[in-house]
Design an enzyme around this catalytic site. Sequence first.
Site, short mmCIF file in Angstrom:
data_model
loop_
_atom_site.label_atom_id
_atom_site.label_comp_id
_atom_site.label_asym_id
_atom_site.label_seq_id
_atom_site.Cartn_x
_atom_site.Cartn_y
_atom_site.Cartn_z
N LYS A 245 15.17 -5.04 -14.76
CA LYS A 245 15.02 -5.65 -13.44
C LYS A 245 13.54 -5.91 -13.14
CE LYS A 245 15.04 -1.06 -11.38
NZ LYS A 245 15.45 -0.21 -10.28
N TYR B 22 -18.66 -6.02 -2.88
CA TYR B 22 -18.40 -6.06 -1.44
C TYR B 22 -18.56 -4.68 -0.80
CZ TYR B 22 -16.37 -10.76 -1.74
OH TYR B 22 -16.17 -12.10 -1.93
#
EC number: 5.1.1.1
Length: 364
Positions: free
Chosen positions: A34, A259
């Site tokens: 899945k 950042y």
Amino acid sequence: MNRATATINVTALKHNLSQIKALAPKSLAWAMIKSNGYGHGLVRVAKALSDANAFGVACIDEALTLREVGIKSPIIVMKGFYNEAELSQFARHRLGAVIHCSDQVSLLKKTNLTSSLSVWLKIDTGMNRLGFSVEQSPAVYNQLKTSSSIQKPIGLMTHLADADNENKTFTELQIKRFFSVTEKMIGPKSIVNSAGFFAYPNALVDWIRPGIILYGISPFGINYNSFKEKIEKKFRPVMTLSAKIIAIKNRRKNDSVGYGCTWSCPEDMPIAIVSIGYGDGYPRHAPSGTPVLLNGKICPLIGRVSMDMIAIDLRSQPNAQVGDDVILWGEGLPVEIIAEKAGTIAYELLCKITQRVQFIEIEK
């Protein structure tokens, strides 16, 4: 220059299935593929695992995709069907259904099917997600037994909620409940997932449902070491995620990187910029110090993960060059370690690889 690459070793995938079968020779293997084959590619994985006795998917769309490419193996849909149109498709495409709620039983009663359906009755022994309670299950089983729309015998299954926990109390209770409620029911049984496969040999019944272990990854993460040696010795990682160095910079002491200026150079030092980021599925929350593998040696991540790039400390790799491959996880660097650093689980990292990552198949 290529962006990030996920190399899928189909030989390792086949090897892992063969190991599972060897460790549980009396059980049939229901390979869980899945969520796009746990991020490895639904169709790719199904074709590689042709020796599986059946495939498990989450929804009908995944099952139909497999049928459309010619996969003829039995397919069981874990969430079953939700309307008459879906139920008709189950019959038409020979899909097995997990029955977990009364609405599905009602649909079976009122829908005229062109052919009978293979079903599994899901018994909720403690997961408290899908399934009929232990008290409800005998009555539902008897209802299904009388349906002409259903193939006999009816499959009987449960799902373990805590099999990866070293404390076995709750899982042993679940297994006891399942054996008790199904004692007088006739039909193939299925209990274990990947963690249960290793930890509960008494629950290796007619069918096993290996998932994450098929892809060479421990269902116990890095903290539960009882099966560490067996897993590392017998199973191989299927996916290796890598990206290339696109720049090398010499930074001064106290220069910040990335950042938020969250990491500063402790001395004059070289750093490398690597062409991968959270836009590719690398976890944004991976902290400074998270390992990567460069030319066979560990280098630490420094600064925040950006959308398209990360930075790594090159002090241990003075000869690194632009174009060198950096392994983010896989062969030589278990994804479980990266997941632990990022505060998540390996399953999530694998399933979050994005479409712009290039997938390559190898046989090695």
